[in-house]
Enzyme design. Structure first.
Site, short mmCIF file in Angstrom:
data_model
loop_
_atom_site.label_atom_id
_atom_site.label_comp_id
_atom_site.label_asym_id
_atom_site.label_seq_id
_atom_site.Cartn_x
_atom_site.Cartn_y
_atom_site.Cartn_z
N ARG A 285 0.74 -1.24 0.09
CA ARG A 285 0.06 0.19 0.01
C ARG A 285 0.97 1.12 0.02
O ARG A 285 1.64 1.70 0.95
CB ARG A 285 -0.72 -0.13 1.23
CG ARG A 285 -2.13 0.91 1.24
CD ARG A 285 -2.37 1.13 2.78
NE ARG A 285 -1.54 2.00 3.42
CZ ARG A 285 -1.40 1.79 4.83
NH1 ARG A 285 -2.03 0.93 5.47
NH2 ARG A 285 -0.56 2.86 5.52
N HIS A 289 -3.42 4.61 4.46
CA HIS A 289 -4.66 3.66 4.80
C HIS A 289 -5.94 4.34 4.24
O HIS A 289 -6.55 3.77 3.45
CB HIS A 289 -4.74 3.19 6.25
CG HIS A 289 -6.06 2.27 6.65
ND1 HIS A 289 -6.33 1.22 6.16
CD2 HIS A 289 -7.22 2.80 7.27
CE1 HIS A 289 -7.40 0.74 6.53
NE2 HIS A 289 -7.97 1.81 7.09
N TYR A 298 4.15 5.72 11.51
CA TYR A 298 4.61 4.61 11.87
C TYR A 298 5.47 3.53 10.73
O TYR A 298 5.63 2.54 10.99
CB TYR A 298 3.12 3.56 12.04
CG TYR A 298 2.10 3.61 10.98
CD1 TYR A 298 2.22 2.82 9.87
CD2 TYR A 298 1.11 4.57 11.00
CE1 TYR A 298 1.55 2.88 8.73
CE2 TYR A 298 0.18 4.56 10.02
CZ TYR A 298 0.38 3.55 9.08
OH TYR A 298 -0.43 3.70 7.77
C1 LIG Z 1 -14.69 -5.74 12.29
C2 LIG Z 1 -13.87 -4.57 11.89
N1 LIG Z 1 -12.83 -4.17 12.76
C3 LIG Z 1 -12.09 -3.04 12.70
C4 LIG Z 1 -12.48 -2.27 11.73
C5 LIG Z 1 -11.36 -0.96 11.73
N2 LIG Z 1 -10.65 -1.23 10.31
C6 LIG Z 1 -10.97 -0.52 9.19
S1 LIG Z 1 -9.91 -0.95 8.15
C7 LIG Z 1 -8.73 -1.89 9.23
C8 LIG Z 1 -7.59 -2.55 8.52
C9 LIG Z 1 -7.59 -3.52 7.67
O1 LIG Z 1 -6.51 -3.94 7.19
P1 LIG Z 1 -6.32 -5.11 5.97
O2 LIG Z 1 -7.32 -6.20 5.98
O3 LIG Z 1 -5.05 -5.23 5.81
O4 LIG Z 1 -6.98 -4.23 4.77
P2 LIG Z 1 -6.21 -2.92 3.97
O5 LIG Z 1 -6.88 -1.75 4.43
O6 LIG Z 1 -4.69 -2.96 4.35
O7 LIG Z 1 -6.29 -3.06 2.46
C10 LIG Z 1 -9.33 -1.99 10.28
C11 LIG Z 1 -8.76 -2.64 11.59
C12 LIG Z 1 -13.35 -2.38 10.99
N3 LIG Z 1 -13.81 -1.79 9.94
N4 LIG Z 1 -13.99 -3.54 10.92
#
Ligand SMILES: Cc1ncc(C[n+]2csc(CCOP(=O)(O)OP(=O)(O)O)c2C)c(N)n1
Ligand SMILES: [Mg+2]
Length: 392
Positions: A285, A289, A298
């Protein structure tokens, strides 16, 4: 390499098994010379042979290669425009896919029209491949179109923010179409962070046991907001599939050809009754985010610079140029097309209404609810607190 399971039906092509028993492996940070990584195009744009997957892109024409390039360039342009629009206050939020174009375009173009896609909130490239109007994605992030689009128009589900939950929806849907006797397949997208969710583990179990026609496409972009992949797993993510009884494969997520080939293979397995597959697209990425995140808090520049050298668009351009599949005219025309797309979505967003701030409280319960009423009142008071500021 693929990891064969003992329980799942045997894949049609033989897939090497490499034991890591006894070794405590952590996900590696750098692809390129990794023997576990399926790669057809090196970062320098050199085509490398791959006995297992070459067949899946053997007949690809120069026109189709230019098409993949065009898809990636336009998706990046659209994504950059959306980030700017958020900064200008036109969108509430934007989740950029910068750096993940190859993973999304390669896998998206591998799907058939009758396949069904379950995305997260970052699959703008896949949405593009499925024919979803980019303006619809922006309407969703502006908060004006109740989730975005009709999922059945393009077999592309609504964006799902609840991390990992769409893998369960995809599994249930896949089990359903298998019962209907359809020969189409389902693909579920999720991230490295999502792979730690119970929902994902449950969907792996169900899909394996019911031999559901689903491909789990994990974009390992190395980060889950500020959590690095090392905090999600002690083994490369693709190896998790083995414990559930189906194959897993790690593909270079910055190599559009490899992503196309591996996803085609996995979708064909699903269609021919061989059950689920986990594809781990190893990528990065390159942006934040979301527009609410500041990655400089970070992570350092070094990591980003190392991945910039593996840029998915640059590597296909190098290949197209070296093999004389595209000339200056093509790149110049694409540049203007790209500008036109930026302009089109900019104008589309500016023509959208402002979101109704109170709409979020509607349709939660059919007959209303005291808690929702209380929250609505609190929000109204909060909004009213700006009245002086506006009047000043
Ligand atoms: C069930 C839940 N827990 C926490 C969140 C908050 N949250 C949003 S994005 C994220 C990280 C996701 O990371 P990843 O699966 O690696 O996907 P990326 O965003 O890197 O594409 C989190 C913890 C959420 N949306 N849903
Ligand atoms: Mg991630």
């Amino acid at each position: 390499m693929t990891v064969e399971s003992t329980a799942a039906p045997k894949p049609r092509r033989s897939a090497g098994t490499k034991s890591t028993a006894g070794k405590r492996t952590t996900a590696k940070k750098s692809p390129g010379t990794d023997p576990e990584l399926v790669q057809l195009l090196t970062p320098e744009g050199k085509r490398v042979k791959n006995a297992e997957y070459d067949n899946y892109v053997a007949g690809i024409t120069p026109d189709e290669l230019r098409g993949l390039y065009r898809d990636m360039v336009l998706t990046r342009r659209f994504d950059a425009e959306a980030t700017s629009l958020q900064r200008q206050g036109e969108l509430g939020l934007w989740a950029s896919l910068l750096g993940q174009e190859a993973a999304q375009i390669g896998s998206g173009r591998a799907t058939r029209e009758d396949d069904y896609v379950f995305p997260t909130y970052r699959e703008h490239g896949v949405a593009w491949c499925r024919g979803v109007d980019p303006a619809n994605l922006l309407g969703m992030f502006r908060g004006v179109n109740n989730g975005g689009w009709d999922p059945n128009s393009n077999n592309f589900q609504l964006y799902t923010i609840v991390i990992g939950s769409q893998t369960l929806h995809a599994t249930g849907y896949a089990m359903g179409i298998a019962k209907d006797g359809a020969d189409s397949a389902v693909i579920a997208y999720f991230g490295d962070g999502a792979s730690s969710q119970g929902d994902v583990a449950e969907s792996f179990t169900f899909s394996a046991v019911y031999n559901a026609p689903v491909v789990f496409f994990c974009q390992n972009n190395q980060w889950a907001i500020s959590e690095p992949t090392e905090k999600q797993t002690r083994v490369p993510l693709y190896q998790r599939a083995q414990g559930f009884g189906f194959p897993g494969v790690r593909v270079d997520g910055n190599d559009v050809l490899a992503c196309l080939a591996v996803t085609k293979w996995a979708l064909e397995r699903a269609r021919s009754g061989e059950g689920p597959t986990l594809v781990e697209a190893y990528t990065y990425r390159m942006g934040a985010h979301t527009t609410s995140d500041d990655p400089t808090r970070y992570r350092g520049d070094e990591e980003r610079l190392a991945w910039e050298a593996k840029d998915p668009i640059l590597r296909l351009r190098r290949y197209l140029e070296a093999s004389n599949h595209a000339d200056e005219g093509f790149f110049a025309e694409l540049e203007s097309e790209s500008e036109a797309l930026g302009k089109r979505v900019r104008e589309a967003v500016r023509a959208m209404p402002d979101p109704d701030h109170f709409a979020i409280f509607e349709n939660v319960y059919a007959d209303g609810h005291a808690l929702v009423d209380e929250e609505r009142a609190q929000f109204a008071a909060y909004q009213a607190s700006f009245a002086d500021v506006e009047g000043a």
